[in-house]
Design a protein around this motif. Structure first.
Motif, PDB file in Angstrom:
ATOM      1  N   MET A 147       0.808  -1.214   0.000  1.00  0.00           N
ATOM      2  CA  MET A 147       0.000   0.000   0.000  1.00  0.00           C
ATOM      3  C   MET A 147       0.843   1.268   0.000  1.00  0.00           C
ATOM      4  O   MET A 147       0.483   2.268  -0.613  1.00  0.00           O
ATOM      5  N   PHE A 148       1.958   1.180   0.736  1.00  0.00           N
ATOM      6  CA  PHE A 148       2.779   2.380   0.892  1.00  0.00           C
ATOM      7  C   PHE A 148       3.746   2.597  -0.274  1.00  0.00           C
ATOM      8  O   PHE A 148       4.536   3.534  -0.257  1.00  0.00           O
ATOM      9  N   THR A 149       3.711   1.703  -1.274  1.00  0.00           N
ATOM     10  CA  THR A 149       4.637   1.877  -2.393  1.00  0.00           C
ATOM     11  C   THR A 149       3.905   2.179  -3.700  1.00  0.00           C
ATOM     12  O   THR A 149       4.484   2.135  -4.775  1.00  0.00           O
ATOM     13  N   VAL A 150       2.611   2.535  -3.598  1.00  0.00           N
ATOM     14  CA  VAL A 150       1.795   2.746  -4.795  1.00  0.00           C
ATOM     15  C   VAL A 150       2.244   3.972  -5.604  1.00  0.00           C
ATOM     16  O   VAL A 150       2.391   3.910  -6.814  1.00  0.00           O
ATOM     17  N   ASN A 151       2.472   5.071  -4.911  1.00  0.00           N
ATOM     18  CA  ASN A 151       2.910   6.288  -5.624  1.00  0.00           C
ATOM     19  C   ASN A 151       3.739   7.184  -4.687  1.00  0.00           C
ATOM     20  O   ASN A 151       4.028   6.799  -3.548  1.00  0.00           O
ATOM     21  N   LEU A 152       4.119   8.312  -5.164  1.00  0.00           N
ATOM     22  CA  LEU A 152       4.985   9.192  -4.369  1.00  0.00           C
ATOM     23  C   LEU A 152       4.338   9.611  -3.049  1.00  0.00           C
ATOM     24  O   LEU A 152       4.987   9.658  -2.009  1.00  0.00           O
ATOM     25  N   LYS A 153       3.036   9.906  -3.119  1.00  0.00           N
ATOM     26  CA  LYS A 153       2.338  10.347  -1.906  1.00  0.00           C
ATOM     27  C   LYS A 153       2.290   9.249  -0.845  1.00  0.00           C
ATOM     28  O   LYS A 153       2.461   9.508   0.338  1.00  0.00           O
ATOM     29  N   THR A 154       2.045   8.013  -1.292  1.00  0.00           N
ATOM     30  CA  THR A 154       1.984   6.920  -0.308  1.00  0.00           C
ATOM     31  C   THR A 154       3.386   6.632   0.229  1.00  0.00           C
ATOM     32  O   THR A 154       3.547   6.259   1.387  1.00  0.00           O
ATOM     33  N   LYS A 155       4.397   6.822  -0.622  1.00  0.00           N
ATOM     34  CA  LYS A 155       5.774   6.621  -0.152  1.00  0.00           C
ATOM     35  C   LYS A 155       6.147   7.658   0.910  1.00  0.00           C
ATOM     36  O   LYS A 155       6.818   7.355   1.893  1.00  0.00           O
ATOM     37  N   LEU A 156       5.688   8.872   0.693  1.00  0.00           N
ATOM     38  CA  LEU A 156       5.926   9.933   1.664  1.00  0.00           C
ATOM     39  C   LEU A 156       5.185   9.587   2.972  1.00  0.00           C
ATOM     40  O   LEU A 156       5.727   9.746   4.071  1.00  0.00           O
ATOM     41  N   SER A 157       3.974   9.084   2.811  1.00  0.00           N
ATOM     42  CA  SER A 157       3.197   8.683   3.984  1.00  0.00           C
ATOM     43  C   SER A 157       3.956   7.643   4.795  1.00  0.00           C
ATOM     44  O   SER A 157       3.932   7.640   6.019  1.00  0.00           O
TER      45      SER A 157
END
Lengths: 333, 333
Positions: free
Chosen positions: A251-261
Motif C-alpha cells: 500500500m505504501f509503495t503505490v505512488n509518491l504520496k503513499t511513499k511519503l506517507s
C-alpha cells in the motif's frame, strides 16, 4: 542458577543463539549459562562476534543435533546424545535448572515428556504460548495434544493461572475456555464438560466461554483449549499478521504520496508490528513438566534468545512447579 | 423465479432489507421478490425511501418474527408463523425458489433442516461461508455442527466443490482439509480418517491438509472442517480484521503528518478494508439442504442484501442441488 541452552536448535543456530547467550550473560551476572552443542562451531561464533566467551558461559560439547526433518521420536532412539537430549538429561539430573531450545517443537515436547517427566498428577503437559493480545494472553495447549479430556483442560487452567500469577505478576488471572459461543451450553460435549469442571473450581478465576472474535481485545489471561484448536488459532493469528504487513508494505509503495506517507508513519508502523509480534513475550512454555523447559521461536534471533533466557530464569525461580505439585498432591489425598 | 426475503431478520431490518430488495428488483427485472414480514412496516420503508414498491416485489404478510434472543427451536414451536417459518414453508412447497434471511443463524439452520429438509443421502447440512482470501475460499462447516464425522466432511467436500464450480465458476476446485500440520498423519483421529476418505475420492480435487497460517494466501477453494473449528476460524478472522482497522485508525490520528498520510492513503485503505470484508462475497449458504437457503450477514446493509439476492438467483438456477442429489443417489446404489 544454571540455564542450559540448545546451541544447535532453530533456523538461525548456532550464531544467533550464541549471540543471544552472549547478550544474556552480560545482564545476568549471577546466572550461569550452559551452551550445549558443537564446541568448535560455538567458538567460531564467538570469534565472529569478536567477543570472548563470558566467564558465566560454559560449553557442553556434543556434535549431534536434531533437525526439523527428524521424526520427533528420533531424540530418544538414534539421537540420544543430541543437544536436546543432553540438555534434558542435565535438567532431569539437576545439573541445570532450566532448558531452552529453538529446535523442533515436536521433538522437544516428546523428549521432555520422556526424559524430564511430568509433575506428579499431571496427565499431559501442554505447550503454553503467549498470544500478543491484552497484556499477553497465555493459551494452552497450542499444539502438543490434538485430543484432550475435560479434566486435562482443568489441570492446564490451574497450572496456567499459577504461571501468569508468578511470571507475569497478574493477581487473579482470568481463565477463559475457547468456545464457539459465550453461552454455557455451547460447543462440543468436551467443551460443555470442561465448562462445568472449570465453573465448579473456586481456586481459579473462571470467566466462562471466550469466542475467538474477542481474543484481540484480551478478554482473559489464560485461555484453555485442545491442542488442535489451539494450533489453528495460533497459526491463523500468525498468518493474518503476515498478510496485514505484506498488504501494508504494498500500500505504501503505490505512488509518491503513499511513499511519503510511509516516512510519516514509519514509527507507528514499527509499533504496530511489535504489537503483533508474540516473540516479544519470549518463548512457549512446556507447562506440566516437572522441570522448566522453554521452546524459543524457531525463527529466533539473538534478541528473542536473550528474552527467552530471562524468561527461563524467571520461571525457574518462581516456585510454580513446586506449588502446582503440592496442590495436585493435596487434591489426590 | 421467485426469491423470498425475510424482511424482519438482521440488525438493520426492516429498512435496510427493504432498501436492498428495492435495489435488487431494479436489476433483476425477470425475478420476482417476495418480502415476508409486517406489511405496514414494509410499506413504511418504501415511504421512507420515497419509492413505489416495484411491480416485481410482493409482500407476504406476517406480524411474527424471530429475534436474536429467541431459542433456535422457537421457530418450530411458538413462532411457526414467523417470517422465517413462512418463508421456509413457501420454499418447501415450491411457491418460491430460494429463501434469504439476515436473522438468527441458529434459528434459520434449525428451521431449515426441519422444514426444507436435506438432500436425500446428505446426513447433515453445513453453513458454508466465504472467507475473504484468494478468490474467495468456501469454508464448511462454519458453525452449525460442532461435532462431525469423517464421511460428513467428505460429503461437504463434494457439495462445496459443486458450489464453487457452478456459482464461482472455478473449473476444478481445490479441496483442503483444515489441520494442525500438512503431513498426512497429522491431527485428530477425525482429521486422519477424513484425510484417507478425501484422498480416495477421484471426483474431487483434494490437495491435502491446510494449515490455518496459509489461509490468507488462498491455498484452496473449498476448506472442510468441523463446525467448532470453523467457527473459531471465521470469528478469529473477523476479530483480527477489526483489530487491524481500529489500530490503523488510531495510527493515522497521532499527529499532523500522520493525518496528512491518511489523506494520501485513503484510497488504499478503502481497498484494504474491502479485501478483508467477507460480505463482499454475499451471504453464507446452507449447503446440503434440498432447496436454496442463504444467510445474509446479521449486520447487512442494503448493498449486502442486494448482493445476497443476486447470489440466491445464481444458486437457485445453478442446478447444484439436482446434481448433488443424482451423485448421492448413484453412490447409494
Amino acid at each position: 542458577m544454571i540455564i542450559a541452552v540448545d546451541a544447535m536448535g532453530g533456523d538461525n543456530a548456532p550464531f544467533q543463539v550464541v549471540k543471544g547467550v552472549y547478550e544474556a550473560a552480560q545482564g545476568l551476572k549471577d546466572v550461569e549459562i550452559a551452551l550445549i552443542g558443537d564446541e568448535n562451531k560455538i567458538n567460531d561464533c564467538f570469534n565472529e562476534l569478536e567477543a570472548v566467551k563470558p566467564e558465566n558461559v560454559k560449553i557442553i560439547h556434543t556434535e549431534v543435533y536434531v533437525t526439523m526433518e527428524d521424526d520427533p521420536m528420533v531424540v530418544m532412539k538414534e539421537k540420544n546424545n543430541s543437544s536436546i537430549a543432553v540438555g534434558l538429561k542435565a535438567l532431569k539430573e539437576g545439573a541445570v535448572d532450566a532448558f531452552v531450545s529453538a529446535g523442533s517443537t515436536g521433538a522437544l515436547h516428546a523428549a521432555s515428556t520422556l526424559i524430564v517427566r511430568k509433575i506428579k498428577g499431571v496427565r499431559r503437559s501442554a505447550i503454553a504460548s503467549v498470544l500478543p493480545f491484552g497484556n499477553g494472553l497465555l493459551m494452552l495447549d497450542s499444539g502438543a495434544n490434538p485430543t484432550v479430556t475435560a479434566d486435562l483442560l482443568l489441570q492446564w487452567a490451574v497450572i496456567g493461572s499459577a504461571y501468569m500469577k508468578k511470571v507475569f505478576g497478574i493477581e487473579n488471572p482470568r481463565v477463559g475456555l475457547l468456545n464457539n459461543g459465550t453461552e454455557e451450553h455451547k460447543g462440543t460435549p468436551l467443551a460443555q464438560e470442561a465448562y462445568a469442571l472449570l465453573k465448579a473450581r473456586t481456586d481459579i478465576n473462571f470467566i466462562g466461554n471466550v469466542e475467538s472474535r474477542e481474543l484481540p481485545n484480551g478478554p482473559c489471561d489464560v485461555l484453555v483449549t485442545d491442542g488442535f484448536t489451539g494450533n489453528i488459532t495460533i497459526k491463523l493469528i500468525e498468518g493474518m499478521g503476515k498478510l496485514v504487513f505484506s498488504r501494508l508494505k504494498k500500500m505504501f509503495t503505490v505512488n509518491l504520496k503513499t511513499k511519503l506517507s510511509y516516512l510519516f508513519m514509519k514509527k507507528e508502523l514499527k509499533k504496530l508490528k511489535k504489537d503483533f509480534d508474540s516473540s516479544e513475550y519470549g518463548g512457549a512454555v512446556l507447562l506440566g513438566l516437572a522441570k522448566p523447559v522453554i521452546k524459543a521461536h524457531g525463527s529466533s534471533k539473538s534478541k528473542e534468545i536473550k528474552n527467552t533466557i530471562y524468561q527461563a530464569v524467571e520461571y525457574a525461580s518462581s516456585g510454580i512447579i513446586e506449588e502446582v505439585s503440592k496442590e495436585l498432591l493435596a487434591e489426590a489425598k
